[in-house]
Design an enzyme around this catalytic site. Structure first.
Site, PDB file in Angstrom:
ATOM      1  N   ALA A   1       0.871  -1.173   0.000  1.00  0.00           N
ATOM      2  CA  ALA A   1       0.000   0.000   0.000  1.00  0.00           C
ATOM      3  C   ALA A   1       0.909   1.225   0.000  1.00  0.00           C
ATOM      4  O   ALA A   1       2.045   1.158   0.488  1.00  0.00           O
ATOM      5  CB  ALA A   1      -0.870  -0.012   1.250  1.00  0.00           C
TER       6      ALA A   1
ATOM      7  N   GLY B   1       0.495  -5.031   0.886  1.00  0.00           N
ATOM      8  CA  GLY B   1      -0.713  -5.041   0.056  1.00  0.00           C
ATOM      9  C   GLY B   1      -0.491  -5.727  -1.294  1.00  0.00           C
ATOM     10  O   GLY B   1      -1.444  -6.221  -1.899  1.00  0.00           O
TER      11      GLY B   1
ATOM     12  N   GLU C   1      -0.808  -9.305  -0.534  1.00  0.00           N
ATOM     13  CA  GLU C   1      -2.235  -9.504  -0.206  1.00  0.00           C
ATOM     14  C   GLU C   1      -3.079  -9.515  -1.481  1.00  0.00           C
ATOM     15  O   GLU C   1      -4.028 -10.285  -1.602  1.00  0.00           O
ATOM     16  CB  GLU C   1      -2.702  -8.414   0.762  1.00  0.00           C
ATOM     17  CG  GLU C   1      -2.089  -8.599   2.152  1.00  0.00           C
ATOM     18  CD  GLU C   1      -2.388  -7.449   3.084  1.00  0.00           C
ATOM     19  OE1 GLU C   1      -2.018  -6.297   2.748  1.00  0.00           O
ATOM     20  OE2 GLU C   1      -2.982  -7.662   4.155  1.00  0.00           O
TER      21      GLU C   1
ATOM     22  N   GLU D   1       4.582  -5.454   7.291  1.00  0.00           N
ATOM     23  CA  GLU D   1       3.859  -4.396   8.024  1.00  0.00           C
ATOM     24  C   GLU D   1       4.352  -4.163   9.447  1.00  0.00           C
ATOM     25  O   GLU D   1       4.386  -3.029   9.913  1.00  0.00           O
ATOM     26  CB  GLU D   1       2.347  -4.708   8.054  1.00  0.00           C
ATOM     27  CG  GLU D   1       1.635  -4.432   6.744  1.00  0.00           C
ATOM     28  CD  GLU D   1       1.709  -5.576   5.747  1.00  0.00           C
ATOM     29  OE1 GLU D   1       2.456  -6.542   5.988  1.00  0.00           O
ATOM     30  OE2 GLU D   1       1.002  -5.506   4.739  1.00  0.00           O
TER      31      GLU D   1
HETATM   32  N1  COA Z   1       4.636   3.066  -0.518  1.00  0.00           N
HETATM   33  C1  COA Z   1       5.045   4.235  -1.040  1.00  0.00           C
HETATM   34  N2  COA Z   1       6.153   4.351  -1.768  1.00  0.00           N
HETATM   35  C2  COA Z   1       6.863   3.246  -1.984  1.00  0.00           C
HETATM   36  C3  COA Z   1       6.497   1.995  -1.478  1.00  0.00           C
HETATM   37  C4  COA Z   1       5.318   1.932  -0.706  1.00  0.00           C
HETATM   38  N3  COA Z   1       4.864   0.791  -0.201  1.00  0.00           N
HETATM   39  N4  COA Z   1       7.417   1.067  -1.852  1.00  0.00           N
HETATM   40  C5  COA Z   1       8.328   1.733  -2.593  1.00  0.00           C
HETATM   41  N5  COA Z   1       7.998   3.037  -2.672  1.00  0.00           N
HETATM   42  C6  COA Z   1       8.703   4.107  -3.381  1.00  0.00           C
HETATM   43  C7  COA Z   1       9.943   4.547  -2.601  1.00  0.00           C
HETATM   44  O1  COA Z   1       9.600   5.472  -1.590  1.00  0.00           O
HETATM   45  C8  COA Z   1      10.746   5.158  -3.745  1.00  0.00           C
HETATM   46  O2  COA Z   1      10.202   6.415  -4.050  1.00  0.00           O
HETATM   47  P1  COA Z   1      11.212   7.692  -4.325  1.00  0.00           P
HETATM   48  O3  COA Z   1      12.056   7.246  -5.506  1.00  0.00           O
HETATM   49  O4  COA Z   1      10.273   8.811  -4.656  1.00  0.00           O
HETATM   50  O5  COA Z   1      12.011   7.856  -3.080  1.00  0.00           O
HETATM   51  C9  COA Z   1      10.439   4.253  -4.917  1.00  0.00           C
HETATM   52  O6  COA Z   1       9.203   3.606  -4.611  1.00  0.00           O
HETATM   53  C10 COA Z   1      11.488   3.196  -5.174  1.00  0.00           C
HETATM   54  O7  COA Z   1      11.666   2.453  -3.977  1.00  0.00           O
HETATM   55  P2  COA Z   1      13.092   2.286  -3.246  1.00  0.00           P
HETATM   56  O8  COA Z   1      12.812   2.027  -1.790  1.00  0.00           O
HETATM   57  O9  COA Z   1      14.004   3.402  -3.581  1.00  0.00           O
HETATM   58  O10 COA Z   1      13.596   0.943  -3.968  1.00  0.00           O
HETATM   59  P3  COA Z   1      14.634  -0.126  -3.380  1.00  0.00           P
HETATM   60  O11 COA Z   1      14.983  -1.005  -4.512  1.00  0.00           O
HETATM   61  O12 COA Z   1      15.718   0.532  -2.623  1.00  0.00           O
HETATM   62  O13 COA Z   1      13.774  -0.981  -2.309  1.00  0.00           O
HETATM   63  C11 COA Z   1      11.820  -2.158  -1.509  1.00  0.00           C
HETATM   64  C12 COA Z   1      12.687  -1.758  -2.733  1.00  0.00           C
HETATM   65  C13 COA Z   1      10.575  -2.842  -2.043  1.00  0.00           C
HETATM   66  C14 COA Z   1      12.606  -3.107  -0.594  1.00  0.00           C
HETATM   67  C15 COA Z   1      11.454  -0.878  -0.710  1.00  0.00           C
HETATM   68  O14 COA Z   1      10.892   0.074  -1.631  1.00  0.00           O
HETATM   69  C16 COA Z   1      10.435  -1.088   0.392  1.00  0.00           C
HETATM   70  O15 COA Z   1      10.790  -1.571   1.452  1.00  0.00           O
HETATM   71  N6  COA Z   1       9.181  -0.665   0.171  1.00  0.00           N
HETATM   72  C17 COA Z   1       8.146  -0.711   1.159  1.00  0.00           C
HETATM   73  C18 COA Z   1       7.630  -2.111   1.345  1.00  0.00           C
HETATM   74  C19 COA Z   1       6.584  -2.144   2.424  1.00  0.00           C
HETATM   75  O16 COA Z   1       6.847  -1.922   3.581  1.00  0.00           O
HETATM   76  N7  COA Z   1       5.352  -2.442   2.020  1.00  0.00           N
HETATM   77  C20 COA Z   1       4.257  -2.584   2.901  1.00  0.00           C
HETATM   78  C21 COA Z   1       3.510  -1.321   3.018  1.00  0.00           C
HETATM   79  S1  COA Z   1       2.164  -1.459   4.182  1.00  0.00           S
END
Ligand code: COA
Length: 260
Positions: A66, A112, A115, A135
């Site tokens: 999400a 999400g 999910e 989460e």
């Molecule tokens: N919500 C909002 N933005 C998100 C996102 C999320 N769930 N997941 C990734 N993004 C955004 C990042 O903020 C980043 O945006 P920016 O370039 O404007 O800073 C962009 O997507 C790229 O992600 P980034 O984190 O730079 O990529 P990465 O390769 O370093 O890491 C992940 C990839 C998936 C490990 C990491 O993005 C992550 O941990 N995301 C969140 C996962 C999460 O907790 N999901 C559950 C949400 S309830």
């Protein structure tokens, strides 16, 4: 119909829906959830469509969760509403579609995203895919059905470990767990999904829709775990841990949970 955050294409009797926010790793914001609801509902009513394949754009992510930036300042009531609305509009909606919905998991499927893949009728993954429910690392719990569907698919113990550790598993491990049915190269992911879809299309659509209903019925409980999840998810929004967890993510640092 055209959409801002998703792409819909049709070939023969198979429709493909692509979640298309690659710069945000296809994170599900309010608009995407609304558009997915609209598109899937339209395809379900389209007599020319027999199977729907759902995937993410780009080579990195199916859906990375999400959109955290949309709910980082939510109250408990808003959190509860977010989960309830999302479950109704998208997750329960996809699961109860009368046409098969296959998730083509082409990269990260987190929170999400996993999910959503789990709400689909079954899953096929590319070998670079990574899946998890992170989460609790944000001071939250899964709110889009994850606490219910993950144990259904992988068993209670594995689900508990995945949820508590907030870790990610590989595509191969997901196959081993029964979370995905097949693993293939990224290049072969959609062709394999279309091959399975074509096999499905040889069979009676009416019978398939009854089979989906019957299989789903076996997982409906007397105590509604989904409602309990919505309440607990909302309660997380009143905690300092949630505030620290989401702020830390948005500030790109490790969370230091106060533990309240
Ligand atoms: N919500 C909002 N933005 C998100 C996102 C999320 N769930 N997941 C990734 N993004 C955004 C990042 O903020 C980043 O945006 P920016 O370039 O404007 O800073 C962009 O997507 C790229 O992600 P980034 O984190 O730079 O990529 P990465 O390769 O370093 O890491 C992940 C990839 C998936 C490990 C990491 O993005 C992550 O941990 N995301 C969140 C996962 C999460 O907790 N999901 C559950 C949400 S309830």
């Amino acid at each position: 119909m055209s959409y801002n955050t998703i792409l819909v294409t049709k070939k023969d009797v198979v429709a493909t829906v692509v979640i298309n926010r690659p710069k945000k790793l296809n994170a599900l914001n309010k608009e995407t959830i609304q558009e997915l609801h609209q598109a899937i509902s339209t395809l379900n009513d389209d007599e020319d469509v027999k199977v729907i394949v759902l995937t993410g754009s780009g080579e990195k992510a199916f859906v990375a969760g999400a959109d955290i930036s949309e709910f980082a300042d939510f109250s408990m009531e808003e959190g509860q509403k977010l989960a309830a609305k999302g479950q109704e509009l998208l997750f329960d909606f996809v699961e109860s579609m009368s046409k098969p919905v296959i998730a083509a998991v082409n990269g990260f499927a987190l929170g999400g995203g996993l999910e959503l893949a789990m709400a689909c009728h079954f899953r096929v993954a590319s070998d670079n895919a990574k899946m998890g429910l992170p989460e609790v690392s944000l001071g939250l719990i899964p709110g889009y059905g994850g606490t219910q569907r993950l144990p259904q698919l992988v068993g209670k113990g594995r689900a508990m470990e995945m949820i508590m550790t907030a870790g990610m598993i590989s595509a191969e491990q997901a196959k081993d767990y029964g979370l995905v049915n097949h693993v293939t190269s990224q290049e072969d992911l959609l062709p394999l999904c279309y091959k399975i879809a074509n096999k499905i299309c040889n069979n009676s659509s009416v019978a398939i829709s009854y089979a989906i209903k019957a299989v789903n019925a076996g997982f409906m409980n007397t105590v509604n775990g989904y409602e309990q999840e919505i309440e607990a998810f909302g309660a997380c929004f009143g905690t300092d841990d949630f505030s620290e967890g989401t702020t830390a993510f948005l500030e790109k640092r490790k969370a230091d949970f106060p533990g309240s």
